[in-house]
Design an enzyme around this catalytic site. Structure first.
Site, PDB file in Angstrom:
ATOM      1  N   ARG A 197       1.810  11.833  -4.602  1.00 51.17           N
ATOM      2  CA  ARG A 197       2.604  10.693  -4.726  1.00 51.17           C
ATOM      3  C   ARG A 197       1.724   9.445  -5.344  1.00 51.17           C
ATOM      4  O   ARG A 197       0.435   9.255  -5.256  1.00 51.17           O
ATOM      5  CB  ARG A 197       2.518  10.282  -3.021  1.00 51.17           C
ATOM      6  CG  ARG A 197       3.530   9.134  -2.745  1.00 51.17           C
ATOM      7  CD  ARG A 197       2.564   8.071  -2.777  1.00 51.17           C
ATOM      8  NE  ARG A 197       3.173   6.506  -1.966  1.00 51.17           N
ATOM      9  CZ  ARG A 197       2.791   5.448  -2.044  1.00 51.17           C
ATOM     10  NH1 ARG A 197       1.544   5.222  -2.331  1.00 51.17           N
ATOM     11  NH2 ARG A 197       3.681   4.397  -1.657  1.00 51.17           N
ATOM     12  N   GLY A 232       2.280  -3.415   0.454  1.00 45.25           N
ATOM     13  CA  GLY A 232       3.335  -2.660   1.498  1.00 45.25           C
ATOM     14  C   GLY A 232       3.559  -1.406   0.997  1.00 45.25           C
ATOM     15  O   GLY A 232       2.927  -0.819   0.017  1.00 45.25           O
ATOM     16  N   THR A 238      -3.997  -2.301   0.527  1.00 48.79           N
ATOM     17  CA  THR A 238      -4.028  -2.698  -1.114  1.00 48.79           C
ATOM     18  C   THR A 238      -4.851  -3.875  -1.240  1.00 48.79           C
ATOM     19  O   THR A 238      -4.589  -4.957  -0.601  1.00 48.79           O
ATOM     20  CB  THR A 238      -2.673  -2.924  -1.647  1.00 48.79           C
ATOM     21  OG1 THR A 238      -1.961  -1.631  -1.432  1.00 48.79           O
ATOM     22  CG2 THR A 238      -2.695  -2.973  -3.128  1.00 48.79           C
ATOM     23  N   GLY A 269       5.041   0.860  -1.214  1.00 50.02           N
ATOM     24  CA  GLY A 269       5.113   1.254  -2.596  1.00 50.02           C
ATOM     25  C   GLY A 269       6.640   1.568  -2.799  1.00 50.02           C
ATOM     26  O   GLY A 269       7.238   1.296  -3.998  1.00 50.02           O
TER      27      GLY A 269
HETATM   28  N1  GLY Z   1       1.349  -0.728  -2.047  1.00 55.96           N
HETATM   29  C1  GLY Z   1       0.353   0.432  -1.898  1.00 55.96           C
HETATM   30  C2  GLY Z   1       1.183   1.882  -1.811  1.00 55.96           C
HETATM   31  O1  GLY Z   1       2.369   1.887  -1.634  1.00 55.96           O
HETATM   32  O2  GLY Z   1       0.671   2.849  -2.528  1.00 55.96           O
END
Ligand code: GLY
Length: 319
Positions: free
Chosen positions: A210, A234, A182, A236
């Protein structure tokens, strides 16, 4: 005596290359010359692009952030964002992104397919629609109407990785995936205004459909121009359940420094969930130009730029 280590620490601008500093070694957590740009992971190129835009036009805050984030979305070597991002378990790349401005306006896309610059679509949602989030086929339809072109987001590298993964097809999120999961970027310009954006292809080999924290205002990104801004990287799922970036900004409102607010938000996650096998990294800036970051696990880094320098900071962690 000014040895090389101290020289590097105090005179980064003279070296021409980004530095890796431990947070404990940082001489200050306050920017010396604005704009202040901080991004998750070692996204120094994205920071420099935003920095150069802002030095030319301080009021074009969102343009600077968008262009910085676009550079990561377009980088085929970054396998967690945009083009070259890892696919879901059906082999399809799906993207999440959001943007938030100094006035509290926000735009977001989730489950977007075949469009490299998800953050630019999120910005169009903010600017050209009455909504905050557009998702899936609706987001794609909107993007086409706004003139975005669709293209295959898989690269040879991500296709090969997917084919290899499919042989066992075991889903397990990895910690600090290749040190770049990310891009979240938050910025304070010279005029003192805050804005931010976030973009990702999400967890590799996730279940189709998702959606992670990155496109969700208050989870992956939050900006309050009176107080500060925060962004996350991290796993999500835990960030979503904890509204982590909203919490960081609220903690700063109550007087926490950016470092302390990020740490406290992670301790809240620790209270509820087993954190041994997961990573979350949080970064924040406040209205005074102070910045900080914290992670659950070691290994998280973030990039900090001001008008002259760019550093990569090795985040503190609670484990
Ligand atoms: N932090 C990115 C995700 O979990 O999609």
């Amino acid at each position: 005596m000014l040895n090389r280590r101290k020289f590097n620490k105090y005179f980064p601008a003279l070296l021409g290359t980004p530095l890796l500093l431990s947070c404990d070694d940082k001489p200050t957590v306050q920017s010396t010359s604005e704009p202040l740009i901080i991004s998750t992971w070692a996204n120094t190129n994205a920071n420099t692009i935003a920095q150069q835009h802002l030095l030319k036009n301080d009021s074009a805050l969102l343009d600077a952030i968008e262009k910085g984030v676009n550079s990561v979305e377009e980088d085929p070597n970054d396998t967690s964002v945009g083009y070259g991002g890892m696919p879901d378990n059906s082999g399809e790349v799906t993207l999440d992104a959001c943007i938030m401005d100094k006035n509290g306006n926000a735009g977001s896309v989730t489950y977007l397919k075949n469009i490299i610059n998800a953050v630019s679509v999120a910005r169009k949602v903010m600017d050209n629609s009455p909504h905050v989030i557009l998702s899936g086929e609706g987001a794609n339809r909107f993007a086409r109407e706004q003139g975005f072109e669709e293209t295959d987001l898989l690269t040879d590298v991500s296709r090969t990785a997917y084919e290899k993964w499919k042989k066992k097809a075991i889903y397990k999120p990895e910690i600090n995936i290749e040190r770049h999961d990310t891009i979240g970027m938050i910025v304070k310009n010279k005029s003192g205004d805050l804005s931010g954006a976030c973009s990702t292809s999400g967890l590799q080999f996730k279940t189709p459909g998702r959606v992670g924290d990155s496109p969700i205002i208050g989870s992956g990104l939050y900006v309050d121009n009176e107080v500060g801004a925060a962004t996350a990287t991290g796993l999500g799922e835990v960030i979503l359940k904890s509204c982590s970036t909203f919490l960081v900004v609220e903690l700063m409102r109550q007087g926490h420094s950016p470092d302390s607010a990020c740490k406290e938000a992670l301790l809240r996650i620790k209270k509820k969930y087993d954190i041994n096998d997961l990573q979350v990294g949080l970064i924040a800036i406040n209205k005074n130009g102070e910045y900080g970051g914290y992670a659950i696990q070691p290994g998280f880094v973030y990039a900090v730029s001001d008008a002259e320098t760019t550093q990569v900071i090795d985040s503190k962690s609670i484990l």
